[in-house]
Design an enzyme around this catalytic site. Sequence first.
Site, short mmCIF file in Angstrom:
data_model
loop_
_atom_site.label_atom_id
_atom_site.label_comp_id
_atom_site.label_asym_id
_atom_site.label_seq_id
_atom_site.Cartn_x
_atom_site.Cartn_y
_atom_site.Cartn_z
N ARG A 232 -15.96 -90.17 32.07
CA ARG A 232 -14.97 -89.16 32.37
C ARG A 232 -13.63 -89.56 31.75
O ARG A 232 -13.17 -90.68 31.90
CB ARG A 232 -14.80 -88.99 33.89
N GLU A 261 -9.41 -82.09 27.67
CA GLU A 261 -10.26 -81.76 26.53
C GLU A 261 -10.07 -80.30 26.16
O GLU A 261 -9.87 -79.46 27.03
CB GLU A 261 -11.74 -82.01 26.86
N HIS A 280 -17.27 -85.26 23.20
CA HIS A 280 -18.02 -85.07 24.44
C HIS A 280 -19.47 -84.67 24.11
O HIS A 280 -20.01 -83.68 24.60
CB HIS A 280 -17.37 -83.99 25.32
#
Length: 314
Positions: A232, A261, A280
């Site tokens: 995370r 993000e 990601h």
Amino acid sequence: MVITDHSFAGEDFERAAAKDLDADFAVFHATTEAEAIEAVRGADVALVNFAPMTAAALGAMNPNGVVVRYGIGFDNVDLDAATRLGVRVCNVPDYGADTVADHAVTLTLMLVRKVAQFDRALAAGGWPSATELAPIRSTSETTVGLLGTGRIALAVAKRLRPFGFDLIAHDPYADPDVAAAHGIDLVDLDELFRRSHVLSLHAPATADTRGIVNADNLAKMPFGSFLVNTSRGALVEQDAVLDALDSGALAGVGLDVFHPEPLTPDHRLRAHPHAVLTPHAAFYSEQSLRDLQRLAAEEAARAIRGEPLRCPVN
């Protein structure tokens, strides 16, 4: 049954589950709170990727609604509000553990061997000597610290052991016997930072872990160490990481997650010569996505049938 948002190629598993149960089904592309509210209004089950499931959105669902989060984390779901409103929330914690572990280990090996820096030097027309990027530690002289000992962290440990890394971990909920079976020595948080030549993060974003990789803790690490994050983005204070990279305190970072993000186009991490970045994407393989959608659809079906949920988080 609704899907608030997703980035998959289709919804075959979800559509099949809804059809088998004679449930109405709709797919949305919600990115804002207002869009999420409209997507879940009157829904009994909502399958959610990144849509913001705020108190207002959760309150728009039918009584006793269920939210199925596509993935492990549920940062975009207001868990306190869900509990208060009687909305059950579940996740899919086991769909891609091996894939994320593969990614974390790939980043670790690239950093330790300084593959990206050598590659960039050659791409720029250079031919550095083997010692130009010294020091490069052997794996047997390198300690990898794991923040967390869940499924992914244990899978990382299993992959790293054959390379000869020394493995330590901090996790207040760790099972000592399980850790020992994976060759991991459990340590306190201070010792984790002090001893880790590579720190790999495998923890959820909670009140205790947000910003845990900060200037104070980074200063405890051996000079020239590395950071890997496939868990995370909120665990890391990115400005502190940039300062550590600029000073050489961190010799490199391998980051798959960020906060927020996506990274802004002009973010300094993008151009930093000692940063290896992926968008990601650690969770992704064709198999892991199929497993994610299948397991989420199966959980949604259990919710509609009134059966116990497999992976409740509240």
